[in-house]
Design a protein around this motif. Structure first.
Motif, PDB file in Angstrom:
ATOM      1  N   UNK A 325       0.804  -1.222   0.000  1.00  0.00           N
ATOM      2  CA  UNK A 325       0.000   0.000   0.000  1.00  0.00           C
ATOM      3  C   UNK A 325       0.831   1.264   0.000  1.00  0.00           C
ATOM      4  N   UNK A 326       2.152   1.126  -0.207  1.00  0.00           N
ATOM      5  CA  UNK A 326       3.038   2.300  -0.148  1.00  0.00           C
ATOM      6  C   UNK A 326       2.713   3.307  -1.239  1.00  0.00           C
ATOM      7  N   UNK A 327       2.204   2.829  -2.381  1.00  0.00           N
ATOM      8  CA  UNK A 327       1.957   3.731  -3.510  1.00  0.00           C
ATOM      9  C   UNK A 327       0.499   4.148  -3.612  1.00  0.00           C
ATOM     10  N   UNK A 328      -0.312   3.735  -2.631  1.00  0.00           N
ATOM     11  CA  UNK A 328      -1.731   4.118  -2.591  1.00  0.00           C
ATOM     12  C   UNK A 328      -1.874   5.437  -1.839  1.00  0.00           C
ATOM     13  N   UNK A 329      -3.025   6.102  -1.969  1.00  0.00           N
ATOM     14  CA  UNK A 329      -3.244   7.319  -1.188  1.00  0.00           C
ATOM     15  C   UNK A 329      -3.003   7.025   0.299  1.00  0.00           C
ATOM     16  N   UNK A 331      -0.206   6.272   1.533  1.00  0.00           N
ATOM     17  CA  UNK A 331       0.997   5.439   1.641  1.00  0.00           C
ATOM     18  C   UNK A 331       2.256   6.287   1.700  1.00  0.00           C
ATOM     19  N   UNK A 332       3.399   5.611   1.777  1.00  0.00           N
ATOM     20  CA  UNK A 332       4.677   6.310   1.901  1.00  0.00           C
ATOM     21  C   UNK A 332       4.960   7.196   0.692  1.00  0.00           C
ATOM     22  N   UNK A 333       4.643   6.687  -0.503  1.00  0.00           N
ATOM     23  CA  UNK A 333       4.922   7.437  -1.725  1.00  0.00           C
ATOM     24  C   UNK A 333       3.775   7.207  -2.717  1.00  0.00           C
ATOM     25  N   UNK A 334       2.688   7.959  -2.584  1.00  0.00           N
ATOM     26  CA  UNK A 334       1.559   7.757  -3.492  1.00  0.00           C
ATOM     27  C   UNK A 334       1.969   7.957  -4.952  1.00  0.00           C
ATOM     28  N   UNK A 335       1.561   7.008  -5.799  1.00  0.00           N
ATOM     29  CA  UNK A 335       1.865   7.087  -7.222  1.00  0.00           C
ATOM     30  C   UNK A 335       0.556   7.248  -7.995  1.00  0.00           C
ATOM     31  N   UNK A 336       0.561   8.183  -8.897  1.00  0.00           N
ATOM     32  CA  UNK A 336      -0.604   8.507  -9.720  1.00  0.00           C
ATOM     33  C   UNK A 336      -1.835   8.865  -8.886  1.00  0.00           C
ATOM     34  N   UNK A 337      -1.705   9.828  -7.968  1.00  0.00           N
ATOM     35  CA  UNK A 337      -2.890  10.290  -7.246  1.00  0.00           C
ATOM     36  C   UNK A 337      -3.923  10.929  -8.174  1.00  0.00           C
TER      37      UNK A 337
END
Lengths: 396, 170
Positions: A325-329, A331-337
Motif C-alpha cells: 500500500x506504499x503507492x496508494x493514497x 501510503x509512503x509514496x503515493x503514485x498517480x494520485x
C-alpha cells in the motif's frame, strides 16, 4: 543544480472522447492556465506547443495553432515533437527560454483528439521507418510491447496478474475523485480479470485508452513571479530529457530489435532509470525526498516498472511495494494520485503536461479529495517512442 | 498463375533459391562493423552506431539461427494497417516472440510461426528462425521470418498466415 522556474498557472480541459477539435481542448486549457496564473494572454512572451503527428508531419497540430486560437499577439513560438514525451520537451523548451533570459513568462500547451482504436503509423509505404515496419512486418501494436514487458516481469520478478489488476484498482479509485479524468468509476480486480485479453497477459483494463484532452502551464522566472505577487510558487527544479546510451539492451517501442551488446558492454544503468537519475541530479534530490509521483502507466505492469526505475524500491520489489500500500493514497509514496493514464487515457502531447498540472495542484495543497498530505516534492516520469526520456521534478 | 516470392524487406534474411533449396539454412541477416565488431539488426550499412567508433565499413553477417525466448505475447485484436489481413475473415490471434540471441547479445522480435500458440511457448525456450509468409496479394507472396520452437515440429511447408490475405490454413 539549475535555477528554478515558477509554475504560475495550470489548466486542463477534461479528458474524454468529446469528438471536437484539439484546438478547442488546448485553447480551453490555455485559458484556464492563464486565469489560474492571473496573467493576461497579451503579456505572454512565448508560447510552446507540444505536437502530435497527423499524416506524417505535425503541421496544424503545433504551437502556432494555439497562438492563433487565443488571438495573434506576436509572441515567440516554438513547437516540439517527442511522441509521448512531447509535453515534457515543451516544458523543457519554455524553461530554457526563461533560464536564458529570452522570455519572462511562457505558455505551454498540449492537446489532442485521439483516433479510435490502436495508435497506428502515418499512411504511405515507408519501409525506412521503424514505426511503419513494426506494423507491416509484425502487426506489433503498442499493447503488444506492453504484453512483452508484462510477461517478462512475471517471469523475472514473479509479478502476478493480480498485482497488475491491483494497479488498476488503485488508479481507478484515485481517478474516481478527479473531475478531469475520463473514467471516474472504481474498478474491482474481478472486473479487470473479466475484461478481454488484448495482448496476453494483459487485458483491456490493464491498458490505457486513447483520449481527447488538453493541458497547459504558465511558467515564469522566479523574478517575474515575485513581481507578479507570487513569492512562493510551485517551482520546476529539473526537467530530464535524456536519450538512451549505446547499447540500449531493453527492447523499446517501436524497435524490432535491441542494440547488440556483443562488442560494447551495456551501460550499468538502463535507459529508464537513467531518465530519473538525470532529474534527481539536476534537482539535487533523490527518491527518498519524494511526496508523490505521476508515472506513465500505459499499462498496469509498466506502472510497477516505473517504481523500480524511479528508485522507489529495489529492482523486482515493485509488486511488494504495491501490495504494502506504499503507492496508494496515504501510503509512503503515493503514485498517480491523479488516477494516472488508467483513469485518463492517453492524449499524447497533453499527457506529460497534465502530469505537471497534477504535481502543481498537489504541491499547492489544492488537490481536493485526492490531496497527498504535506506534499513538498513531486516527480513525473514518461518515455516517448524512439528514445525520448522525460521526467520533471517540482517542489514547493 | 503463380505469384512471385519477394521478401517484405530486402536484405534482412536469406532468400530461398528458385527450387526451394535451403542449403545452409534460413538466417536473419545483420551487419557487423569491421572496426568495433558491433552487430546491427536491422542492418546498418553506412555508419556504425557505436558512439565510440568511427567505423564506416559494415559487412553483412548472418545472425545466430537459434535463440531463447526473452518474452512473448499475442495480438488478440486485428492490428491496423500497414499490417495486411483480410477484413472478411475473422481475426485469429498471432503470437509475437522476442528472442535473445546469445552470441549477438541482442533481442529480436518476430511473429511466431503459423500454428504456434501461447501454450507452446515459455520464457527461456529455444526457438529457431524459419522462413515464413507474411501475406499474399494479386501477384506477390511476401516472405518474412518467423520464430518456431525447436522442440516442436511445425508444418513442413509454411503457407500464408492463417489470418492473412489468402485464408489458406497452415
Amino acid at each position: 543544480m539549475t535555477a528554478d522556474v515558477a509554475v504560475l498557472g495550470a489548466g486542463m480541459h477534461p479528458w474524454g472522447k468529446w469528438g471536437r477539435s484539439f484546438v478547442e481542448y488546448g485553447t480551453a486549457a490555455a485559458r484556464a492556465a492563464l486565469a489560474d496564473a492571473g496573467v493576461e494572454w497579451r503579456d505572454i512572451g512565448s508560447i510552446v506547443g507540444a505536437d502530435t503527428v497527423r499524416g506524417g508531419y505535425p503541421g496544424y497540430v503545433a504551437g502556432a495553432t494555439f497562438a492563433k486560437a487565443l488571438g495573434w499577439q506576436g509572441a515567440r513560438v516554438a513547437s516540439v515533437y517527442a511522441a509521448c514525451a512531447s509535453g515534457a520537451q515543451a516544458i523543457a523548451t519554455a524553461r530554457a527560454q526563461i533560464l536564458s533570459g529570452l522570455a519572462d513568462v511562457v505558455l505551454v500547451v498540449g492537446a489532442d483528439a485521439a483516433p479510435k482504436g490502436f495508435f497506428r503509423p502515418a499512411g504511405g509505404d515507408r519501409p525506412d521507418d521503424p514505426d511503419w515496419l513494426r506494423f507491416r512486418l509484425l502487426g506489433a501494436t503498442n499493447p503488444a510491447y506492453f504484453g512483452l514487458y508484462a510477461r517478462r516481469r512475471m517471469a523475472v520478478h514473479g509479478d502476478t496478474l493480480e498485482d497488475f489488476a491491483q494497479v488498476k484498482v488503485k488508479n481507478a479509485a484515485a481517478g474516481a475523485l478527479n473531475p478531469l479524468a475520463r473514467y471516474r468509476k472504481r474498478v474491482s480486480a474481478e472486473e479487470v480479470a473479466a475484461s478481454a485479453v488484448v495482448a496476453d497477459p494483459l487485458r483491456l483494463l490493464d491498458i490505457c485508452a486513447t483520449s481527447d484532452g488538453g493541458a497547459a502551464l504558465v511558467l515564469s522566472s522566479m523574478e517575474f513571479a515575485r513581481r507578479h505577487g507570487a513569492p512562493d510558487p510551485v517551482r520546476i527544479r529539473a526537467v530530464s530529457t535524456v536519450t538512451p546510451r549505446f547499447p540500449n539492451t531493453v527492447l523499446d517501442l517501436p524497435d524490432i530489435a535491441t542494440d547488440s551488446a556483443a562488442a560494447v558492454a551495456p551501460p550499468a544503468e538502463p535507459f529508464r532509470p537513467s531518465i530519473a537519475r538525470a532529474a534527481y541530479e539536476e534537482a539535487g534530490t533523490g527518491p527518498e525526498d519524494l511526496s508523490l509521483a505521476e508515472v506513465y502507466d500505459l499499462s498496469t505492469a509498466l506502472e510497477l516498472q516505473w517504481y523500480e526505475d524511479l528508485g522507489l524500491c529495489e529492482e523486482g520489489e515493485a509488486a511488494k511495494l504495491l501490495r504494502e500500500g506504499a503507492t496508494a493514497p496515504g501510503g509512503r509514496i503515493p503514485v498517480n494520485p491523479s488516477g494516472g493514464l488508467a483513469s485518463f487515457g492517453e492524449a499524447v502531447p497533453a499527457q506529460a503536461i497534465a502530469q505537471v498540472c497534477e504535481l502543481t495542484w498537489q504541491l499547492r495543497g489544492t488537490a481536493g479529495e485526492r490531496q497527498v498530505a504535506e506534499a513538498r516534492v513531486g516527480i513525473t516520469a514518461n518515455q516517448g517512442l524512439f528514445g525520448h526520456g522525460s521526467s520533471v521534478i517540482a517542489v514547493r | 498463375m503463380s505469384r512471385k516470392r519477394a521478401p517484405v524487406v530486402v536484405g534482412w534474411f536469406t532468400e530461398e533459391s528458385a527450387d526451394g533449396d535451403r542449403e545452409g539454412g534460413f538466417r536473419l541477416l545483420g551487419t557487423r562493423c569491421s572496426a568495433c565488431a558491433s552487430v546491427f539488426f536491422p542492418r546498418e550499412d553506412v555508419f556504425c552506431r557505436n558512439p565510440g567508433c568511427p567505423g564506416r565499413e559494415l559487412t553483412e553477417v548472418p545472425l545466430s539461427p537459434r535463440g531463447r525466448i526473452w518474452s512473448y505475447t499475442d495480438s488478440r485484436y486485428r492490428p491496423p494497417a500497414p499490417y495486411v489481413s483480410d477484413p472478411e475473415l475473422e481475426w485469429q490471434p498471432r503470437t509475437l516472440i522476442a528472442v535473445e540471441l546469445e552470441a549477438e547479445r541482442m533481442v529480436v522480435l518476430g511473429q511466431g510461426a503459423p500454428g504456434v500458440s501461447l501454450a507452446d511457448l515459455a520464457i527461456g525456450m529455444e526457438v529457431e528462425a524459419v522462413p515464413g509468409v507474411l501475406n499474399e496479394d494479386a501477384d506477390t507472396t511476401w516472405t518474412t521470418w518467423h520464430w518456431r520452437p525447436t522442440g516442436t515440429r511445425g508444418p513442413a511447408e509454411e503457407t500464408a498466415d492463417a489470418t492473412g490475405a489468402t485464408g489458406v490454413k497452415a
